[in-house]
Design a protein around this motif. Structure first.
Motif, PDB file in Angstrom:
ATOM      1  N   PHE A 241       4.257   4.626  10.607  1.00  0.00           N
ATOM      2  CA  PHE A 241       4.484   4.834   8.881  1.00  0.00           C
ATOM      3  C   PHE A 241       5.394   4.510   8.467  1.00  0.00           C
ATOM      4  O   PHE A 241       6.273   4.071   7.087  1.00  0.00           O
ATOM      5  CB  PHE A 241       3.380   5.496   8.886  1.00  0.00           C
TER       6      PHE A 241
ATOM      7  N   ARG B 206      -0.577   7.891   0.012  1.00  0.00           N
ATOM      8  CA  ARG B 206      -0.321   7.354   1.567  1.00  0.00           C
ATOM      9  C   ARG B 206      -1.245   8.876   2.020  1.00  0.00           C
ATOM     10  O   ARG B 206      -1.208   8.821   3.504  1.00  0.00           O
ATOM     11  CB  ARG B 206       0.975   7.641   2.166  1.00  0.00           C
ATOM     12  N   ASN B 207      -1.386  10.055   1.395  1.00  0.00           N
ATOM     13  CA  ASN B 207      -2.092  10.496   2.375  1.00  0.00           C
ATOM     14  C   ASN B 207      -3.371  10.965   2.047  1.00  0.00           C
ATOM     15  O   ASN B 207      -4.278  11.940   2.057  1.00  0.00           O
ATOM     16  CB  ASN B 207      -1.344  11.963   1.871  1.00  0.00           C
TER      17      ASN B 207
ATOM     18  N   ASP C   2      -2.721   3.470  -3.296  1.00  0.00           N
ATOM     19  CA  ASP C   2      -1.742   3.649  -2.765  1.00  0.00           C
ATOM     20  C   ASP C   2      -1.274   4.810  -2.247  1.00  0.00           C
ATOM     21  O   ASP C   2       0.228   5.258  -1.917  1.00  0.00           O
ATOM     22  CB  ASP C   2      -0.304   2.702  -3.544  1.00  0.00           C
TER      23      ASP C   2
ATOM     24  N   THR D 211      -2.611  -0.759   5.476  1.00  0.00           N
ATOM     25  CA  THR D 211      -1.639  -0.035   4.803  1.00  0.00           C
ATOM     26  C   THR D 211      -1.525   0.920   5.473  1.00  0.00           C
ATOM     27  O   THR D 211      -2.616   2.156   5.995  1.00  0.00           O
ATOM     28  CB  THR D 211      -2.587   1.107   4.251  1.00  0.00           C
ATOM     29  N   GLU D 212      -0.183   1.400   5.671  1.00  0.00           N
ATOM     30  CA  GLU D 212       0.182   2.731   6.340  1.00  0.00           C
ATOM     31  C   GLU D 212      -0.189   3.913   5.698  1.00  0.00           C
ATOM     32  O   GLU D 212       0.014   4.064   4.436  1.00  0.00           O
ATOM     33  CB  GLU D 212       1.522   3.206   6.656  1.00  0.00           C
ATOM     34  N   LYS D 213      -0.453   4.871   6.542  1.00  0.00           N
ATOM     35  CA  LYS D 213      -1.405   6.628   5.999  1.00  0.00           C
ATOM     36  C   LYS D 213      -0.692   7.818   6.541  1.00  0.00           C
ATOM     37  O   LYS D 213      -0.269   7.560   7.490  1.00  0.00           O
ATOM     38  CB  LYS D 213      -2.559   6.757   5.476  1.00  0.00           C
ATOM     39  N   THR D 214      -0.048   8.607   6.258  1.00  0.00           N
ATOM     40  CA  THR D 214       0.521  10.019   6.842  1.00  0.00           C
ATOM     41  C   THR D 214       0.132  11.123   6.320  1.00  0.00           C
ATOM     42  O   THR D 214      -0.292  11.196   4.731  1.00  0.00           O
ATOM     43  CB  THR D 214       2.215   9.772   6.735  1.00  0.00           C
TER      44      THR D 214
ATOM     45  N   GLU E 239       2.582  13.262  -2.248  1.00  0.00           N
ATOM     46  CA  GLU E 239       2.643  12.233  -2.616  1.00  0.00           C
ATOM     47  C   GLU E 239       2.864  12.776  -4.937  1.00  0.00           C
ATOM     48  O   GLU E 239       2.951  13.774  -5.019  1.00  0.00           O
ATOM     49  CB  GLU E 239       1.188  11.396  -3.724  1.00  0.00           C
TER      50      GLU E 239
END
Length: 939
Positions: free
Chosen positions: A475, A266-267, A264, A248-251, A256
């Motif tokens: 990402f 992402r942060n 899910d 999974t890509e995180k940023t 969100e």
């Protein structure tokens, strides 16, 4: 290194207790807003927490607060996150971190420790029959019968030591395998009294506290729930929580919304997940029991199913104690009425009580289990709980995780398709060159492409190409581009420069304006119709369980290539070449192992967090039926009755959360009345591992999964479980042989003694003779764990039946008593042994008949077939029978026999015994066939 003035958060006396905890601490959100910090923060949080459930599903109040807390942080600016957690952008001071560690305790999701040695010793000792034997031995010592008391204590000691040694040794081996959360974490702390200095230090994961700023890189585990502060190409594996094999890509640079599923976000990164690639920093917002991982363990140990076997043995002990009290009381009163010697009568009563007790049950059970554990150890299994071996024999449903169990847990390349779904080598060539020259981050998919090319003999000659530049994966773009050049074949002084891009299909197609035609190789515009056609084709491929990435190229011309930073125009107007598909292949041994399990009556159900389409694809390849499948979100919509019915029929259950896996296992246990095994190795499997009758993990699994498992496999192979099932059924079968044989023999013997005492008005055996008979018989039973079982018995799961044993006793018990009474009548009428003058003769004859009866009964009970004709016992059992019988007969001819009050018997009596036992086996076999005809089973 930068310096700062001391922030007020560490010096002001207005904050003696910093409210950094998450909203699970109810007092934090109940305080007035003016006392809890910014009005904005708490209005925002309360607004979130006052709404209904987030992310759907059924959760406890504590879980709802945790979810609300994480969603609040995911939707907040970084400044608000720092303010709520009461930290700063410089991190915590060492003093404040130490205070928070004392307040929160060690950073572990569940406080689990292996039982101490005395716990195992107490568990081994506290067996109903051990307690009965100890009580009887004490009474024996009181009545001056020290030899009897000593014999019973020795039996207890052997049984306890055997079980303690096996279970404690297995526990120590499991502890050595356990590498529980003790890894260093890079943490940013601030130090200094007047001028603060940022320091990056390494501390143990257990010492992390909320408010710490951590710095992570590839391979690191997140030590708590973390709100990202910065990230660079961050890719995280959440397989330990979800069971899904993909990353999974995180940023950090995102806010969100509430509709995003929790995992899910992402942060937000979760405790127990790990960094695959990239780097960054994050603020720890929850640790220990307040993390998302900890919600998985709220039901640990609370709903463990009862052990049917132990419960059945306990019931037997109660019944035998009740019978013992009644029979012994009658015998003592009868004996005292004739002998008028209370001490001698009590001693004889204690001897009868000892004869009624299956003295060897704890020893036989523990020996059988230990023998099974040693056999499984040779098959590379560590048995933490001996009773798990017996449960393996009763198991009729095995729930397994897909990833790594049925599959190899690695990607292999399957196809290289053009935009029309046909194989085209050019697609593979440019995908290979992209992976070959890629240096920034290597992913498993790159390795799969390279392996496919090298192993299949493709010669794409990368040496003819020269890499000029690389636009690394991130990402947002979700693709990687390589710029390279090579000499033209016609002009060695001219170069062809090409950009090759591969990545997520949608992201690759976004930068494509053309596509290559399948027949002519010409270029045509990528129209909306063609775009939709390719998307539809990709969905069909994905539904078959394959993962897809796209490949595109772009000619850059012969001018010198230069890429400027933050230049988004490089990846544009590209030509879409086609698709590369990947698959996590099933293990070669999985199909055969599942077929063998099915042959033995064990049904397999797949419980996985992966997608349904991928699960179906794998299950089809290994032979699991996929006509009844369901997903976790679909289960959440069902009422209780529909849930149980769906779980009963489904063979593949995908996209399950840890709690849903637990509910599925419990439904099968309670509603379906099945003995359920669960094989899993992730944190997300821990709930189900703890609840299952047999929890199975692997040595490469998560620490917490191994902690809660009953069996640890040293290699992840289902064939090892087949051996475990066979050992379990052999153990269960031999244990049931002993229980049924000993209860029938002991009850029959005691009832015969009662009848003889009432008829003769004197003891048919003295206390010492009865104890000697019982001791010899008990020693002969030690060989039972080494007996074999019939093939038909080990083909189906075996379970304890509450009604089966009483019914079995009522059918077969009278047979023993019938032939004992026959012996009594023969001695009475043929040898006229009906008075005290013939007492010694009667004692000797009754001693030998009773010993041989109890010794030979095992051969009638152990098999459905005709003993000594259709079926023979194993050589240890045969040797034991011959040895004990010979010793019992020989005693009467020795000086020891004279001391015990025996005489030599006439040869005619032994002829009578031959006829008696032939008749016993004939009648017993007839009763056995009638019993099997009625109840369709024997043992």
């Amino acid at each position: 290194m930068r310096t700062f003035k001391i922030p007020t958060i560490f010096t002001s006396k207005s904050h003696p207790r910093l409210p950094y905890q998450n909203p699970i601490r109810q007092n934090l959100v109940d305080k007035p807003e003016s006392q809890n910090g910014s009005n904005r923060v708490f209005r925002f949080l309360r607004g979130l927490m006052s709404g209904g459930k987030i992310d759907g599903g059924s959760r406890t109040e504590a879980e709802e607060k945790l979810y609300s807390w994480l969603y609040a942080l995911a939707q907040s600016d970084k400044d608000l996150v720092f303010e709520y957690v009461r930290s700063t952008e410089r991190g915590l001071s060492f003093t404040e971190a130490e205070r928070r560690l004392k307040e929160n305790g060690p950073n572990v999701p569940v406080d689990f420790s292996f039982p101490s040695w005395w716990h195992f010793l107490w568990s081994a000792f506290f067996h109903p029959f051990n307690i009965i034997l100890i009580v009887l031995s004490v009474i024996s010592y009181i009545t001056s019968d020290s030899p009897n008391g000593c014999i019973m204590l020795v039996l207890v000691l052997i049984s306890v030591c055997l079980r303690f040694y096996q279970e404690y040794g297995s526990s120590k081996a499991a502890m050595e395998l356990s590498e529980f959360v003790r890894c260093p974490v890079k943490v940013q702390r601030c130090a200094g009294r007047v001028v603060q200095t940022e320091l990056v230090v390494q501390i143990d994961q257990r010492d992390i506290v909320p408010g710490d700023i951590i710095i992570f890189e590839p391979g690191d585990l997140f030590p708590g729930d973390v709100r990202l502060l910065s990230s660079k190409h961050l890719v995280v594996s959440q397989a330990s929580l979800t069971g899904e094999s993909w990353t999974t890509e995180k940023t950090a640079d995102i806010r969100e919304n509430q509709s995003t599923p929790l995992l899910d976000l992402r942060n937000i990164c979760f405790m127990g997940t790990n960094v695959v690639s990239g780097s960054g920093s994050g603020l720890v917002v929850s640790t220990g029991s307040k993390t998302y991982m900890s919600t998985m363990f709220s039901n640990i140990g609370k709903k463990k199913p009862p052990n049917e076997f132990e419960d059945g043995v306990r019931r037997i002990s109660y019944v035998l104690v009740a019978v013992m009290l009644v029979v012994v009381t009658i015998i003592v009163i009868t004996d005292y009425s004739t002998s008028l010697d209370l001490s001698e009568s009590i001693l004889f009563g204690v001897s009868v009580a000892s004869a009624l007790t299956p003295q060897m049950l704890p020893l036989v059970v523990n020996t059988s289990l230990a023998k099974g554990a040693l056999a499984m150890a040779r098959d590379r299994c560590i048995i933490k709980s001996l009773s798990a071996i017996r449960n393996m024999g009763s198991m009729d449903i095995l729930c397994i995780d897909k990833t790594g169990t049925l599959t190899m847990n690695r990607a292999i390349m399957v196809n290289y398709l053009d935009s029309w779904g046909l194989d085209k080598e050019k697609v593979l060539q440019f995908a290979f060159l992209n992976s070959y020259f890629k240096t920034d981050q290597k992913y498993p998919l790159d390795d799969a492409i390279l392996a496919h090319v090298y192993t299949n003999g493709f010669r794409f000659q990368p040496s003819k190409w020269k890499k000029l530049d690389e636009i690394p994966f991130d990402f947002i773009r979700r693709r990687v581009s390589i710029i390279m050049e090579r000499e033209e074949d016609t002009d060695p002084h001219s170069f062809v420069r090409v950009m090759v891009t591969k990545g997520a299909l949608e992201e690759v197609m976004k930068v494509c304006s053309c596509m290559e035609n399948v027949d002519s190789g010409t270029i045509s515009p990528l129209s909306p119709e063609q775009y939709q056609r390719i998307i539809n084709m990709t969905e069909e491929i994905s539904n078959e369980g394959l993962r897809v990435i796209g490949v595109a190229t772009k000619k850059l011309g012969k001018i010198r290539y230069e890429r400027k930073d933050n230049d988004d125009t490089s990846e544009s107007d590209m030509v879409f070449l086609g698709l590369i598909t990947f698959f996590d292949p099933p293990k070669d041994s999985a199909k055969q192992a599942l077929w063998r399990l099915a042959e033995k009556g064990v049904k397999a159900k797949v419980l996985t967090g992966d997608s349904l389409s991928l699960s179906i694809r794998v299950c089809k390849e290994v032979g699991i039926r996929t006509t009844h499948v369901v997903t976790g979100p679909e289960l959440e919509l069902l009422d209780q009755d529909a849930f149980h019915e769906t779980v009963k029929t489904a063979t593949v259950l995908a996209r399950l959360t840890p709690t849903q896996k637990l509910r599925v296992v419990q439904s099968l246990q309670t509603i379906g009345n099945h003995i359920v095994g669960f094989l899993g190795d992730g944190v997300n499997d821990s709930l189900a591992l703890d609840a299952a009758h047999v929890g199975i993990s692997v040595d490469s699994g998560a620490s917490v999964a191994k902690d809660f498992a009953d069996i640890i496999l040293l290699e992840k192979d289902l064939n090892v479980l087949i051996a475990g099932v066979e050992h379990g059924r052999l153990t269960f079968g031999n244990t049931m042989k002993y229980i049924k044989m000993s209860v029938i023999a002991n009850l029959g013997s005691v009832l015969s003694i009662l009848i003889a005492t009432l008829v003769l008005k004197y003891e048919p055996l003295t206390a010492r003779q009865l104890l000697t008979q019982n001791f010899l018989y008990s020693v002969g039973q030690i060989a039972i764990p080494w007996d074999k079982m019939e093939d038909d018995y080990v083909k189906v799961p075996q379970r304890w039946s509450k009604k089966g044993l009483p019914t079995f006793i009522l059918w077969n018990g009278p047979v023993c008593t019938l032939f004992d009474v026959t012996t009594l009548l023969f001695l009475w009428f043929y040898y006229k042994a009906d008075n005290l003058e013939d007492l010694v003769f009667f004692h000797t004859a009754w001693f030998i008949e009773g010993l041989l009866m109890q010794t030979l009964i095992i051969h009638l009970i152990r098999t459905e077939k005709i003993p000594f004709i259709q079926e023979f016992a194993s050589w240890p059992v045969l040797c034991s029978t011959v040895l004990v019988s010979a010793i019992g007969i020989a005693i009467t001819f020795t000086p020891i026999g004279k001391v015990m009050g025996f005489i030599r018997l006439p040869v005619s009596y032994f002829g009578f015994l031959v006829v008696l036992f032939i008749g016993y086996f004939v009648v017993g076999q007839v009763v056995k066939r009638l019993y099997i005809l009625v109840y369709k089973t024997w043992l």
